[in-house]
Motif scaffolding. Sequence first.
Motif, PDB file in Angstrom:
ATOM      1  N   SER A 172       0.996  -1.211   0.366  1.00 19.16           N
ATOM      2  CA  SER A 172      -0.087   0.207   0.062  1.00 19.16           C
ATOM      3  C   SER A 172       0.676   1.552  -0.108  1.00 19.16           C
ATOM      4  N   GLU A 173       0.004   1.991  -0.763  1.00 15.98           N
ATOM      5  CA  GLU A 173       1.376   3.599  -0.674  1.00 15.98           C
ATOM      6  C   GLU A 173       0.640   5.037   0.500  1.00 15.98           C
ATOM      7  N   SER A 174      -0.186   4.496   1.322  1.00 15.30           N
ATOM      8  CA  SER A 174      -0.516   5.963   2.297  1.00 15.30           C
ATOM      9  C   SER A 174      -0.520   5.404   3.217  1.00 15.30           C
ATOM     10  N   GLU A 175       0.602   6.088   4.621  1.00 17.61           N
ATOM     11  CA  GLU A 175       0.887   5.966   5.179  1.00 17.61           C
ATOM     12  C   GLU A 175      -0.443   5.371   6.384  1.00 17.61           C
ATOM     13  N   GLY A 176      -0.931   4.981   7.514  1.00 17.33           N
ATOM     14  CA  GLY A 176      -1.948   5.468   8.490  1.00 17.33           C
ATOM     15  C   GLY A 176      -3.582   4.802   7.798  1.00 17.33           C
ATOM     16  N   VAL A 177      -3.173   3.981   6.916  1.00 15.82           N
ATOM     17  CA  VAL A 177      -4.383   3.638   6.347  1.00 15.82           C
ATOM     18  C   VAL A 177      -4.052   2.087   6.319  1.00 15.82           C
ATOM     19  N   ILE A 178      -5.305   1.025   6.680  1.00 16.13           N
ATOM     20  CA  ILE A 178      -5.023  -0.293   6.499  1.00 16.13           C
ATOM     21  C   ILE A 178      -6.059  -0.433   5.881  1.00 16.13           C
ATOM     22  N   THR A 179      -5.646  -1.145   4.417  1.00 20.35           N
ATOM     23  CA  THR A 179      -6.141  -1.631   3.183  1.00 20.35           C
ATOM     24  C   THR A 179      -6.676  -3.062   3.823  1.00 20.35           C
ATOM     25  N   VAL A 180      -8.052  -2.907   3.255  1.00 19.83           N
ATOM     26  CA  VAL A 180      -8.274  -4.595   4.046  1.00 19.83           C
ATOM     27  C   VAL A 180      -9.718  -5.297   2.972  1.00 19.83           C
ATOM     28  N   GLY A 181      -9.122  -4.255   1.274  1.00 15.12           N
ATOM     29  CA  GLY A 181     -10.126  -4.357   0.270  1.00 15.12           C
ATOM     30  C   GLY A 181      -9.528  -4.100  -0.840  1.00 15.12           C
ATOM     31  N   CYS A 182      -9.701  -4.971  -1.943  1.00 19.27           N
ATOM     32  CA  CYS A 182      -8.992  -3.719  -3.477  1.00 19.27           C
ATOM     33  C   CYS A 182      -9.941  -4.584  -4.672  1.00 19.27           C
ATOM     34  N   ALA A 183      -9.487  -4.093  -5.765  1.00 22.16           N
ATOM     35  CA  ALA A 183     -10.533  -4.315  -6.927  1.00 22.16           C
ATOM     36  C   ALA A 183     -10.147  -5.570  -7.667  1.00 22.16           C
ATOM     37  N   GLY A 184     -10.764  -6.118  -8.265  1.00 25.33           N
ATOM     38  CA  GLY A 184     -10.107  -7.093  -8.714  1.00 25.33           C
ATOM     39  C   GLY A 184      -9.844  -6.302 -10.426  1.00 25.33           C
ATOM     40  N   ALA A 185      -9.047  -6.998 -11.398  1.00 25.77           N
ATOM     41  CA  ALA A 185      -9.129  -6.050 -12.538  1.00 25.77           C
ATOM     42  C   ALA A 185      -8.739  -7.881 -14.095  1.00 25.77           C
ATOM     43  N   VAL A 186      -8.486  -6.965 -15.019  1.00 24.35           N
ATOM     44  CA  VAL A 186      -8.334  -7.695 -16.035  1.00 24.35           C
ATOM     45  C   VAL A 186      -7.803  -6.732 -17.381  1.00 24.35           C
ATOM     46  N   ASP A 187      -6.748  -7.680 -17.839  1.00 22.32           N
ATOM     47  CA  ASP A 187      -5.748  -7.154 -19.163  1.00 22.32           C
ATOM     48  C   ASP A 187      -6.743  -7.206 -20.510  1.00 22.32           C
ATOM     49  N   CYS A 188      -7.395  -6.081 -21.022  1.00 20.07           N
ATOM     50  CA  CYS A 188      -7.738  -6.409 -22.478  1.00 20.07           C
ATOM     51  C   CYS A 188      -6.758  -5.856 -23.610  1.00 20.07           C
ATOM     52  N   ILE A 189      -6.715  -6.543 -24.351  1.00 12.29           N
ATOM     53  CA  ILE A 189      -5.304  -6.327 -25.550  1.00 12.29           C
ATOM     54  C   ILE A 189      -6.672  -6.030 -26.837  1.00 12.29           C
ATOM     55  N   THR A 190      -6.390  -5.569 -26.977  1.00 14.25           N
ATOM     56  CA  THR A 190      -7.441  -5.173 -28.283  1.00 14.25           C
ATOM     57  C   THR A 190      -6.466  -4.688 -29.759  1.00 14.25           C
ATOM     58  N   THR A 191      -6.576  -6.276 -31.093  1.00 14.88           N
ATOM     59  CA  THR A 191      -5.354  -6.015 -32.110  1.00 14.88           C
ATOM     60  C   THR A 191      -6.866  -5.467 -33.436  1.00 14.88           C
ATOM     61  N   PHE A 192      -5.981  -4.801 -34.042  1.00 20.64           N
ATOM     62  CA  PHE A 192      -6.268  -3.866 -35.235  1.00 20.64           C
ATOM     63  C   PHE A 192      -6.196  -4.210 -36.817  1.00 20.64           C
ATOM     64  N   GLU A 193      -6.451  -5.085 -37.528  1.00 19.40           N
ATOM     65  CA  GLU A 193      -5.895  -4.731 -38.863  1.00 19.40           C
ATOM     66  C   GLU A 193      -5.899  -3.280 -39.326  1.00 19.40           C
ATOM     67  N   THR A 194      -4.178  -3.291 -40.184  1.00 19.77           N
ATOM     68  CA  THR A 194      -4.107  -1.847 -40.590  1.00 19.77           C
ATOM     69  C   THR A 194      -3.430  -1.853 -42.152  1.00 19.77           C
ATOM     70  N   PRO A 195      -4.594  -2.197 -42.868  1.00 16.02           N
ATOM     71  CA  PRO A 195      -4.232  -2.263 -44.106  1.00 16.02           C
ATOM     72  C   PRO A 195      -3.586  -1.020 -44.908  1.00 16.02           C
ATOM     73  N   ARG A 196      -2.409  -1.197 -45.632  1.00 12.42           N
ATOM     74  CA  ARG A 196      -1.641  -0.411 -45.966  1.00 12.42           C
ATOM     75  C   ARG A 196      -1.724   0.693 -47.734  1.00 12.42           C
ATOM     76  N   VAL A 197      -1.748   1.886 -47.578  1.00 13.63           N
ATOM     77  CA  VAL A 197      -1.608   2.410 -49.124  1.00 13.63           C
ATOM     78  C   VAL A 197      -0.210   2.778 -49.177  1.00 13.63           C
ATOM     79  N   THR A 198       0.270   3.789 -50.416  1.00 16.30           N
ATOM     80  CA  THR A 198       1.319   4.431 -50.684  1.00 16.30           C
ATOM     81  C   THR A 198       0.291   5.358 -51.040  1.00 16.30           C
ATOM     82  N   LYS A 199       1.257   6.333 -50.383  1.00 16.50           N
ATOM     83  CA  LYS A 199       0.386   8.060 -51.034  1.00 16.50           C
ATOM     84  C   LYS A 199       1.571   8.748 -50.757  1.00 16.50           C
ATOM     85  N   SER A 200       1.421   9.671 -51.211  1.00 18.25           N
ATOM     86  CA  SER A 200       3.138  11.466 -51.464  1.00 18.25           C
ATOM     87  C   SER A 200       2.017  12.422 -50.495  1.00 18.25           C
TER      88      SER A 200
END
Length: 484
Positions: A172-200
């Motif tokens: 924990s990162e706060s003095e004087g605080v006793i932590t007795v619970g926390c949030a759950g969490a999940v990582d979310c990875i999103t992938t997109f295809e990015t078709p390319r074109v040639t431009k000037s």
Amino acid sequence: MVMSDVSMLEPKSVFQYFDEISAVPRASKFNAKISEYLVNFAKKNNLEYYQDELGNVIIYKGATPGYETAEPVMLQGHMDMVAAVAEGCEHDFETQPLEIYVDGNYVTAAGTTLGADNGIAIAMALAVLTSDQVSHPALEVLITVDEEIGMLGAEGLDPSKISARRIINIDSESEGVITVGCAGAVDCITTFETPRVTKSGVCYKYTLDGLQGGHSGMDIDKERGNAIDLTGRVFLDCLKEARMNIIRLTGGAVTNAICNKVSGEVLVHPDDCIAFEKAMREVSAELKSEYEIADPGLKITMERVGEMETEVVSDECQMNLMKYLFVIPTGVHHMSVALPGIVETSMSIGFIRLEGDTMQTGAMIRSSVDSRKKNLCQRVKMVSEAYGGKCEFSGDYGAWEFNNHSTLLDICVDAFELHFGKKPEVGAVHAGLECGKWAEKWGAIDAVSIGPEMMEVHSPNEKLSIPSTARTWEYLKAILAACK
């Protein structure tokens, strides 16, 4: 090993160990050296230890006289740290030691995260293990790998190697605080295809930076800007006024930090450069006004490189990508009713990589209510798929729920009042703590989380309070002495 001025601070044993481990590279995914350091520590001090294939380390120490019949206690923290650098700083977290130093009443690092989250747990635990002045029951000191990237060490730990069900987590990162619970969490990875074109066209280097960043859980309610979210908004505004295409974008490194910088290159139609630059200036002024208080350092810069022909993301694809960044449901979603002032449910995007034929973003969804975490995951998946992305979830862990029959909490409250002459604050945090994993593995646990005062964790501005560390060290000793 060269010691810094930090090693001369009091309590000397704690800061000497903190100084030592700061010289050992220990970014997430690169835990091998710090894991071996802990094993060598155990061997040097003739302590029984266990090291698993992941690199998790458990060090055992018997009870001191008078505590032989007391239930064992687990001291617990993690060995990895978030690897973030300040603008203009170059640091190799795989090979280089941190440059830590004393700044007034704080310890900080030159240009990088300090790693007090959670190096201070290691330092205090090792100081307990080598002290002959601390009274305690039998101890099981567990230091895990890769907590910052999904609690991977905790997930893979063999539960049979731990017998203690009384747990003192020092994350924990706060003095004087006793932590007795926390949030759950999940990582979310999103992938997109990015078709390319040639431009000037005319190439511009783009940077949005100067943001504070910070912890995606603890700082999510501070209204700080996220460079990834804002980049989607900036480019959508510019696309209304000028023909432009993205060449490359990159920003952030981990899912659990608020992204403070995005950089890349774009290609602008030669006839639209004036309109593009004007649109950039206007949206920059708009954002600076909005974030004048929460993120006063925000700035957007454009550097004209010159004319070129190159591959860029196609018009239709980049419009979907920017719309996705603009509408993805980031930020605070619910505040806790049971614990006023505590965020209950949130989401933050931590990194983006748009290079070649893919774009990938990484986010963390947090909640102390598992059903709301599940619901937000579903929303994110639907938004991602609506704009052509594929969404994957990993590292899911449940919330650590408050135990209102905790005898360890009673011990901690009494020790605090006796030691400091006032009542501590008892609450929960909108961040992940490994106590949630221990509840999953062992069912009934009696756990608390404590720690000294820290500032700006997960950012290059991270600081550890020296006087708070000294007080927390005395408090930890008092708790252990009361665990009869």
